[in-house]
Design an enzyme around this catalytic site. Structure first.
Site, PDB file in Angstrom:
ATOM      1  N   GLU A  86       0.830  -1.204   0.000  1.00 45.15           N
ATOM      2  CA  GLU A  86       0.000   0.000   0.000  1.00 45.15           C
ATOM      3  C   GLU A  86       0.870   1.262   0.000  1.00 45.15           C
ATOM      4  OE1 GLU A  86      -4.279   0.731   0.327  1.00 45.15           O
ATOM      5  OE2 GLU A  86      -2.923  -0.783  -0.448  1.00 45.15           O
ATOM      6  N   ASP A  87       1.929   1.243   0.815  1.00 50.27           N
ATOM      7  CA  ASP A  87       2.654   2.493   1.093  1.00 50.27           C
ATOM      8  C   ASP A  87       4.018   2.619   0.427  1.00 50.27           C
ATOM      9  OD1 ASP A  87       0.524   2.976   2.708  1.00 50.27           O
ATOM     10  OD2 ASP A  87       1.524   2.447   4.579  1.00 50.27           O
ATOM     11  N   ASP A 127     -23.773  -3.557  40.700  1.00 51.22           N
ATOM     12  CA  ASP A 127     -24.078  -4.455  41.803  1.00 51.22           C
ATOM     13  C   ASP A 127     -24.191  -5.906  41.383  1.00 51.22           C
ATOM     14  OD1 ASP A 127     -23.839  -2.910  43.935  1.00 51.22           O
ATOM     15  OD2 ASP A 127     -25.958  -2.405  44.144  1.00 51.22           O
TER      16      ASP A 127
END
Ligand code: MN
Length: 713
Positions: free
Chosen positions: A83-84, A266
């Site tokens: 991708e990069d 609780d």
């Protein structure tokens, strides 16, 4: 802000973790992948200012915590390089093998999808799309680890971006983690998303929780003590763990059930881990003896596991001071599955080759789920469920506006067009898939962005019926064609009738409404339209209808009139489905022609000398005089046979001569050599008989050409 990362330290920790369960040579390959990724991402930084490589390293470390195999670790380290950076899939395959390259490619494809905007209401479809695209479970696990690290380092982003990523995590990735049974991851993604999506609510709740825990320590300790004592007393060996409530689940309970903070808080939670299934039920009995169970709160997920493989016994008891105590009882193995889901089935095997095959690994995973079920019986249904959901028979595609459509596998852009709207389908002429022009019959793939190009006057092509997959498209195309045929036959019928009337010097527009009505009543037909359509389709003869309209014919006269032809119909060659040029003789403008009306087919035009026609001479009643219109602009197909001496280059000469005369060759075939000559068969496009004659003349000038015949059957 977090302190800057220390890469060397992180890498050493990662390596040690990997070395703890991988063989030395595999550790070496993982290390090589790290250096490869380091070089590829050199000079890139994250928003936090950290070197980019710190991200893939963190993702890989998460996968190492889950003890995933070598391929998955390599792919995690390389998951952003395609991708990069300029690195290609082929380069990854060369360096680290095909499987790792496929995994990286799979993650990159998911990233691309993620960058498309989708309609918020469609989170469910988007999840399915991601699951369907990730053909290997490891791709999903890498993607989840990737998202986890991005969420853990979300502070670096701008607040608006942070909210977007957090919302997406809550709607898409946390449910996927849950879907594959990865509970700890599911919780962590939810907590992180909650913190960034509603920072204020998160702070208030977490403060309140901290304070409450201090106050309640005594009660919790008391119950824990009682439970821990009770089990050994019944001869049961067990590990008892107090459960911390997660902020997001407290928040959700408050919202969904309109409870106050203290009401939610609780509820005490304990988990009891025992050695096997029978002991689970023994422990349940022992604890029901300790405190009273709340009726209707007991759930047996041992007998009927949840769809993601989760197994446990759940019960709620009424503890001291009337406080509800939630107890989960399960075996150690079930606990492992509950926390890590699919990843818990990722058994590391010595033999890597068995892991490389997607089918095998998927099968193994499903198999392990199946084995898990075997104790409880009904497993087939469960297995079906998992299989269908992870690898569905559907493809998910985007409209240009980001809406997601689910279509059956094998669906085409035509199916897509009809799924969007019937009008889009009917007017569809072309399509672009992922911004590229593609044929309408292209099979759609997951994540495709499909854009349909329409034209106002376009109509469905009958050929579409050969490849559409959806029932809707099929039905709409059929419906349209049927209507179109009836409007075409009505037009033809009107033409035929008006010419028949003109032969009797009557203008069709001059026929009175009362005359039509009388005629319709007499024939028992509903409308004038139906009569015209019947004429166009050859079910009624225009001459007879004309005569009856012109003034009462009796049955005998009708029969006599049947032989008489109406005046001539002009043929343009583009009338549509109700006028057909006969396939047997392929008439072209200039040929003497004759028309025959055939039931259900409309008007069929033959050449005068068509041999197929002579067989039907008996049915003279249905003949119609036709002639070529003077202004035809389309081209017609004609078949010829050329016998030529078999010399090199003869086909080229013939083709050149045809092209020279401005004709197109639609088809060509040839017979085997017959003693020096060969028969060549051409289908050509011509304007008319004169054009054909010109082509034949120039073909005859080729010395090798012996004989040319036009084929008429
Ligand atoms: Mn990433």
């Amino acid at each position: 802000m977090h302190p800057p990362v220390d890469l060397a330290e992180d890498f050493e920790r990662f390596k040690a973790r990997v070395a703890a369960y991988l063989k030395p040579e595999d550790v070496g390959r993982v290390e090589a992948a790290y250096h490869f990724s380091f070089d590829a991402h050199r000079g890139q930084f994250r928003f936090s200012g950290d070197p980019y490589i710190s991200h893939p390293l963190a993702v890989a470390e998460t996968l190492a915590e889950w003890q995933l195999d070598t391929q998955a670790l390599i792919a995690a380290l390389l998951h952003d390089v395609m991708e990069d950076t300029a690195i290609t899939k082929a380069q990854i395959a060369d360096a680290f093998g095909k499987v790792a390259a496929e995994l990286v490619d799979g993650v990159s494809k998911l990233d691309k999808i993620e960058n498309q905007s989708y309609e918020e209401a469609q989170a469910e479809n988007f999840r399915k799309m991601l699951l369907a695209m990730a053909r290997d479970v490891r791709v999903i696990l890498i993607k989840l680890a990737d998202r986890l690290h991005n969420m853990r380092t979300l502070e670096a982003l701008r607040p608006d971006k942070r909210r977007r990523v957090a919302r997406e995590t809550l709607e898409i990735y946390a449910p996927i983690a849950n879907r594959v049974g990865f509970n700890t991851l599911y919780r962590e993604l939810q907590e992180l998303a909650f913190r960034h999506l509603y920072p204020l609510r998160y702070r208030v709740l977490s403060k309140a929780l901290k304070a409450a825990r201090g106050n309640r320590r005594e009660v919790v300790g008391k119950i824990l003590e009682a439970v821990k004592k009770r089990l050994p007393a019944a001869g049961i060996e067990a590990e008892v763990i107090g459960r911390e409530k997660h902020l997001y689940s407290i928040y959700r309970k408050m919202r969904e059930k309109s409870l106050s903070f203290s009401q939610v808080l609780d509820i005490y939670g304990f988990r009891v881990i025992v050695k096997d299934v029978p002991t689970c039920y023994l422990a349940l009995g022992a604890l029901h003896g300790l405190y009273k169970p709340v009726p209707g709160k007991f759930k047996d997920y041992l007998a009927i596991p949840k769809a993601n493989g989760y197994q446990s016994l759940h019960t709620t008891l009424i503890g001291p001071y009337g406080t509800p105590v939630e107890i989960q009882i399960r075996t150690a193995e079930m606990n492992h599955v509950a926390e890590s889901g699919v990843a818990s089935h990722w058994l590391y095997k010595e033999d890597q080759s068995t892991l490389t095959d997607l089918q095998k690994t998927t099968h193994k995973w499903l198999q392990s789920l199946l084995e898990l079920q075997s104790a409880s019986g009904d497993s087939t249904e469960f297995l079906e469920h998992v299989k269908v959901d992870l690898f569905p028979g559907e493809v998910y595609v985007f409209t240009p506006r980001g809406k997601i459509l689910a279509l059956p596998r094998g669906a085409t852009p035509v199916d897509f067009a009809y799924a969007v709207h019937t009008d889009i389908g009917n007017r569809c002429v072309a399509c672009r898939i992922n911004f590229e022009s593609m044929p309408l019959r292209t099979e759609l793939r997951n994540g495709d962005r499909v854009e349909i190009i329409t034209a106002p006057l376009a109509a469905p092509n009958p050929n579409w019926l050969t490849y559409v997959r959806t029932a809707k498209a099929r039905a709409q195309i059929r419906h349209f064609l049927k209507n179109q045929q009836s409007s075409e036959s009505t037009a033809l019928g009107e033409q035929l009738l008006s010419q028949a009337l003109r032969a009797m010097d009557i203008d069709i527009r001059g026929v009175a409404v009362t005359v039509w009505d009388r005629f319709l009543r007499a024939c028992g037909v509903k409308s004038k339209q139906d009569v015209l359509s019947d004429i166009g389709l050859g079910k009624r003869l225009p001459a007879i209808v004309a005569r009856r309209l012109a003034g009462g014919l009796d049955a005998k006269q009708e029969a006599a009139a049947a032989g008489k032809a109406a005046s001539t119909i002009l043929i343009h060659g583009n009338e549509g489905m109700t006028v057909q040029l006969a396939k047997c003789c392929r008439p072209i403008p200039g040929d003497p022609i004759i028309g025959i009306i055939r039931k259900g087919q409309g008007l069929v035009v033959h050449t005068h000398d068509c041999r197929a026609l002579s067989r039907s001479r008996r049915e003279r009643g249905s003949w119609v005089d036709v002639a070529w219109a003077p202004d035809i602009s389309r081209s017609f197909e004609v078949s010829i046979r050329i016998v030529a001496n078999n010399r090199p280059g003869v086909l080229a000469k013939i083709s050149a001569a045809i092209a020279e005369e401005e004709s197109n060759i639609v088809n060509v075939s040839m017979d085997d050599d017959q003693g020096g000559t060969t028969s060549l068969y051409f289908t050509l496009q011509v304007a008319d008989r004169i054009h054909l004659a010109r082509i034949l003349r120039s073909l005859r000038r080729i010395p090798e050409v012996v004989r040319i015949t036009r084929l008429k059957d």
